[in-house]
Structures are given as structure tokens and as C-alpha cells.
Motif scaffolding. Structure first.
Motif, PDB file in Angstrom:
ATOM      1  N   GLN A  45     146.095  77.847  40.148  1.00 57.88           N
ATOM      2  CA  GLN A  45     147.507  78.095  40.445  1.00 57.88           C
ATOM      3  C   GLN A  45     147.763  77.728  41.910  1.00 57.88           C
ATOM      4  N   MET A  64     147.539  83.684  35.069  1.00 53.35           N
ATOM      5  CA  MET A  64     148.537  83.897  36.113  1.00 53.35           C
ATOM      6  C   MET A  64     147.915  84.840  37.141  1.00 53.35           C
ATOM      7  N   GLU A  65     147.900  84.404  38.392  1.00 54.40           N
ATOM      8  CA  GLU A  65     147.296  85.193  39.460  1.00 54.40           C
ATOM      9  C   GLU A  65     148.383  85.721  40.391  1.00 54.40           C
ATOM     10  N   ARG A  66     148.301  87.006  40.707  1.00 53.77           N
ATOM     11  CA  ARG A  66     149.272  87.623  41.615  1.00 53.77           C
ATOM     12  C   ARG A  66     148.735  87.598  43.032  1.00 53.77           C
ATOM     13  N   ASP A  67     149.635  87.807  43.988  1.00 47.91           N
ATOM     14  CA  ASP A  67     149.260  87.806  45.403  1.00 47.91           C
ATOM     15  C   ASP A  67     148.255  88.907  45.744  1.00 47.91           C
ATOM     16  N   ASP A  68     148.288  90.012  44.989  1.00 39.64           N
ATOM     17  CA  ASP A  68     147.379  91.124  45.282  1.00 39.64           C
ATOM     18  C   ASP A  68     145.975  90.906  44.705  1.00 39.64           C
ATOM     19  N   ALA A  70     145.197  90.462  41.491  1.00 41.44           N
ATOM     20  CA  ALA A  70     145.138  90.747  40.057  1.00 41.44           C
ATOM     21  C   ALA A  70     145.493  89.488  39.278  1.00 41.44           C
ATOM     22  N   SER A  71     144.971  89.376  38.067  1.00 43.05           N
ATOM     23  CA  SER A  71     145.280  88.217  37.236  1.00 43.05           C
ATOM     24  C   SER A  71     145.439  88.653  35.787  1.00 43.05           C
ATOM     25  N   LYS A  72     146.120  87.803  35.025  1.00 41.03           N
ATOM     26  CA  LYS A  72     146.360  88.104  33.618  1.00 41.03           C
ATOM     27  C   LYS A  72     146.316  86.797  32.833  1.00 41.03           C
ATOM     28  N   SER A  95     151.592  76.210  38.138  1.00 40.81           N
ATOM     29  CA  SER A  95     152.170  77.550  38.023  1.00 40.81           C
ATOM     30  C   SER A  95     151.162  78.576  37.508  1.00 40.81           C
ATOM     31  N   VAL A  96     150.076  78.104  36.918  1.00 41.70           N
ATOM     32  CA  VAL A  96     149.001  78.974  36.436  1.00 41.70           C
ATOM     33  C   VAL A  96     147.670  78.283  36.717  1.00 41.70           C
TER      34      VAL A  96
END
Length: 191
Positions: A45, A64-68, A70-72, A95-96
Motif C-alpha cells: 500500500q 488494508m494497512e492503517r497508520d497505527d 493495524a491491518s485487515k 490503495s492496498v
């Protein structure tokens, strides 16, 4: 990889099923084969979008990876599917992230080849449009399902999703208020 195998994988992919042998030969001439091990990232991403890939063998999970940190996992693409087209079409970064769920064989096309030869072929273009439309339909269904669960928490709904920058947020709030007012009127009338 042997040329006959590349042609077989291309024929078996969603995008190339209707393409004739002559065009498949041309596509086989300009592709690059990548072999990846389970757990390796095809791309991350935020990476610059440079390639489009057909999954010849294996399966990819989209993360999908978040700024903190965490990912999903937000999706999986199996053999015969493809990845990487969105960033190329939109001229945006990835985007991912795409990670090999199993050992993976990819048939890849660079940005220029994707734009000129693949999109230049009416049959490939039509099939890509159909596949992307289906992905959008599924995403909307997921969005609606998730918003139905979220309504009890924060009042959000699919109406809150803004697709075009020209849309004024006050129009959305107004529609939402009208909808709530309409629901309240129906409830009061039923009493």
C-alpha cells in the motif's frame, strides 16, 4: 516459463477468455513472469503503481494497512484473477497491499503495455470493465451491510459516502434529516 504455459494461463484468466490466439501471442511477447513465495508482498500500500498482474498460480490476499500499524484482509484474488489495475487506471499509488497467500506465479505487464496493448484491445477492455463493475457492486453491498450494522452505533449509512468532490456535504445532511423526518412521520401516523 515456457511460452505455451504462459498462453494457457492467459487463456484461463478472466480477462483473456474471448481474446484470439494472435492477440494472446502478442501479449505473451510483452509479459514478464514473476514467481513469489508464500507471504511475500507483490506490492505494498502506498507504492507507485507500475505493473498489472494476472495470477497464473496461487492466490493473493489484499491487505488494508492503517497508520497505527493495524491491518485487515479486505479481499482475496484467486488463480485466473488479476491485480494492480486500479492504480494504473487512476494513476495513483497502491490503495492496498497484495500478499501471496500461497506460492505464486504472476504474469505481469508494465504500465505502458497495460495502457496501450491491453486496454487497446476491445475484448480485454470490455472484460476489465465488467470485472471492475462487479467488484464495485460487491463493495457497495459490503458497504451497505456494514452501514446497517453501524447505524445503531453512530447513525452512519451508505448515504454518507461521497463519491464526487462536487457533492456538498450539506445536501447529504439535508437528505438525512428529510429521511429521519419522514420515518418519524410514518411512526407517528401509525400510532
Amino acid at each position: 516459463m515456457r511460452r505455451d504455459l504462459i498462453l494457457t494461463y492467459l487463456k484461463n484468466s478472466l480477462l483473456f477468455q474471448e481474446v484470439n490466439e494472435h492477440h494472446l501471442d502478442k501479449f505473451a511477447d510483452v509479459c514478464r513472469v514473476r514467481i513469489m513465495s508464500e507471504g511475500e508482498y507483490v506490492y505494498r500500500q502506498g507504492d507507485v503503481s507500475e505493473t498489472f498482474c494476472i495470477i497464473a498460480q496461487g492466490e493473493v490476499e489484499l491487505v488494508m494497512e492503517r497508520d497505527d500499524g493495524a491491518s485487515k484482509v479486505v479481499g482475496r484474488i484467486a488463480q485466473g484473477g488479476h491485480i494492480g489495475e486500479t492504480g494504473l487506471l487512476l494513476k495513483k499509488t497502491r490503495s492496498v497491499s497484495a500478499r501471496a497467500l500461497y506460492d505464486l506465479v504472476l504474469i505481469c505487464f508494465d504500465r505502458r503495455t497495460f495502457s496501450s496493448q491491453l486496454l487497446g484491445n476491445p475484448l480485454v477492455h470490455k472484460q476489465l470493465f465488467a470485472v471492475l463493475s462487479e467488484r464495485l457492486r460487491v463493495a457497495w453491498l459490503d458497504q451497505m451491510e456494514n452501514s446497517n450494522h453501524a447505524e445503531s452505533y453512530d447513525g452512519s449509512s451508505a448515504e454518507d459516502v461521497i463519491l464526487f468532490k462536487e457533492k456538498n456535504i450539506s445536501q447529504i445532511k439535508l437528505r438525512k434529516l428529510e429521511k429521519r423526518h419522514h420515518k418519524q412521520s410514518i411512526i407517528q401516523e401509525s400510532r
